[in-house]
Write a protein that holds these residues in place. Structure first.
Motif, mmCIF file in Angstrom:
data_model
loop_
_atom_site.group_PDB
_atom_site.id
_atom_site.type_symbol
_atom_site.label_atom_id
_atom_site.label_comp_id
_atom_site.label_asym_id
_atom_site.label_seq_id
_atom_site.Cartn_x
_atom_site.Cartn_y
_atom_site.Cartn_z
ATOM 1 N N ILE A 66 34.542 43.714 36.224
ATOM 2 C CA ILE A 66 35.978 43.129 35.597
ATOM 3 C C ILE A 66 36.743 44.485 34.930
ATOM 4 C CG2 ILE A 66 37.013 41.612 34.132
ATOM 5 C CD1 ILE A 66 35.078 39.547 34.732
ATOM 6 N N ARG A 67 35.916 45.137 33.753
ATOM 7 C CA ARG A 67 36.637 46.023 33.185
ATOM 8 C C ARG A 67 37.009 47.265 34.233
ATOM 9 N NH1 ARG A 67 32.759 46.197 27.771
ATOM 10 N NH2 ARG A 67 32.987 43.945 27.321
ATOM 11 N N TYR A 68 36.054 47.697 34.966
ATOM 12 C CA TYR A 68 36.450 48.663 36.080
ATOM 13 C C TYR A 68 37.790 48.413 36.703
ATOM 14 C CZ TYR A 68 36.111 52.283 39.831
ATOM 15 O OH TYR A 68 36.353 53.341 40.728
ATOM 16 N N GLN A 69 37.981 47.157 37.170
ATOM 17 C CA GLN A 69 39.136 46.745 37.832
ATOM 18 C C GLN A 69 40.238 46.791 36.868
ATOM 19 O OE1 GLN A 69 40.868 43.784 37.423
ATOM 20 N NE2 GLN A 69 42.313 43.888 39.202
ATOM 21 N N ALA A 70 40.093 46.435 35.743
ATOM 22 C CA ALA A 70 41.322 46.497 34.940
ATOM 23 C C ALA A 70 41.749 48.039 34.670
ATOM 24 C CB ALA A 70 41.061 46.020 33.525
ATOM 25 N N LEU A 71 40.746 48.964 34.926
ATOM 26 C CA LEU A 71 41.291 50.082 34.648
ATOM 27 C C LEU A 71 41.862 50.820 36.157
ATOM 28 C CD1 LEU A 71 38.189 51.727 32.823
ATOM 29 C CD2 LEU A 71 40.654 51.182 32.042
ATOM 30 N N PHE A 78 36.987 42.965 45.933
ATOM 31 C CA PHE A 78 36.261 44.049 46.314
ATOM 32 C C PHE A 78 35.472 45.081 45.162
ATOM 33 C CE2 PHE A 78 36.642 48.921 46.824
ATOM 34 C CZ PHE A 78 36.154 48.946 48.054
ATOM 35 N N VAL A 79 35.724 45.112 44.168
ATOM 36 C CA VAL A 79 35.072 45.797 43.138
ATOM 37 C C VAL A 79 33.869 44.978 42.849
ATOM 38 C CG1 VAL A 79 35.201 46.507 40.563
ATOM 39 C CG2 VAL A 79 37.478 46.948 42.016
ATOM 40 N N VAL A 80 33.811 43.648 42.318
ATOM 41 C CA VAL A 80 32.751 43.188 42.248
ATOM 42 C C VAL A 80 31.656 43.139 43.428
ATOM 43 C CG1 VAL A 80 31.798 40.574 41.982
ATOM 44 C CG2 VAL A 80 33.914 41.386 40.970
ATOM 45 N N ALA A 81 32.106 43.121 44.706
ATOM 46 C CA ALA A 81 31.366 43.316 45.977
ATOM 47 C C ALA A 81 30.581 44.645 45.679
ATOM 48 C CB ALA A 81 31.952 43.091 47.013
#
Length: 235
Positions: A66-71, A78-81
């Motif tokens: 979630i934090r990476y997706q916010a950046l 996709f990011v979680v997967a």
């Protein structure tokens, strides 16, 4: 069902991961002295900590995604997967590296004959024609020496202690996973939700699927390995 949420919301993911990893080490160490009562008690302890460990691990990876997706502003699913895919890659890789360590520690002391068909004690049929009852007189089977088994167990325990050190030094706390006083309330809500799902036919249909997955895992890790891998090596 209840321990993961209670422990995570009261202690946080980092502490849960550290403590459960420490509590999992006796399960490895119990293989030094093979007694059924010790193995049974340590297996019970390992089963109890598996839920909080996997729960804390999932929460931590999900928070990282979630934090990476916010950046990056990429698609969250996709990011979680991707994050869980990387984790699964390392998790499955531990089986390969674990077997490699076992192979190195428990070194091969005998050379198989070049013509395996000349050895009447070897099973003649492997794979789909494998006969599990025809492998009881295999002369290639030899119990490893006691010191090699202890060295192997100590190696795994040492790696576990090293992982605890890495968690303590390099794993940052989330600071938003501790929710004072809500653990038991969440557990009660989860229990009531589980009771409500009993009347759901879709939920009931998951039971045979779960049983099938358990049978499949046992078949793949035991019978399949014995028939296709161990048999071909003359074990």
């Amino acid at each position: 069902l209840f321990l993961p949420e209670i422990t995570i919301e009261n202690f946080g993911c980092k502490r849960v991961l550290i403590f459960t990893t420490i509590l999992g080490l006796p399960y490895l160490a119990s293989n030094m002295y093979l007694r059924w009562d010790v193995l049974l008690s340590m297996s019970t302890l390992f089963g109890l900590i598996s839920g909080p460990y996997n729960g804390a691990l999932t929460v931590y990876i999900d928070e990282l995604a979630i934090r990476y997706q916010a950046l990056t502003k990429q698609d969250l699913e996709f990011v979680v997967a991707v994050f869980f895919g990387v984790y699964s890659c390392f998790m499955e890789g531990t089986q390969i590296f674990g077997n490699a360590i076992s192979f190195i520690v428990i070194s091969e002391r005998h050379v198989l004959p070049r013509n395996l068909t000349d050895n009447n004690t070897l099973p003649l049929k492997c794979g789909i024609d494998f006969d599990a009852h025809g492998n009881v007189t295999n002369s290639n089977l030899e119990v490893p020496p006691e010191h090699e088994r202890i060295v192997l167990v100590c190696t795994y325990v040492g790696m576990g202690l090293f992982s605890v050190l890495l968690l303590c030094c390099f794993l940052d706390p989330l600071k938003n996973d501790i929710k004072e006083g809500s653990g038991w309330k969440s557990a009660c809500h989860r229990f009531l939700a589980a009771i409500k799902h009993v009347g759901n036919p879709h939920q009931i249909l998951l039971i045979p699927i779960t049983i099938l997955i358990g049978i499949e895992s046992a078949l793949y890790s035991n019978e399949f390995t014995e028939a296709y891998i161990a048999c071909s090596w003359g074990v």
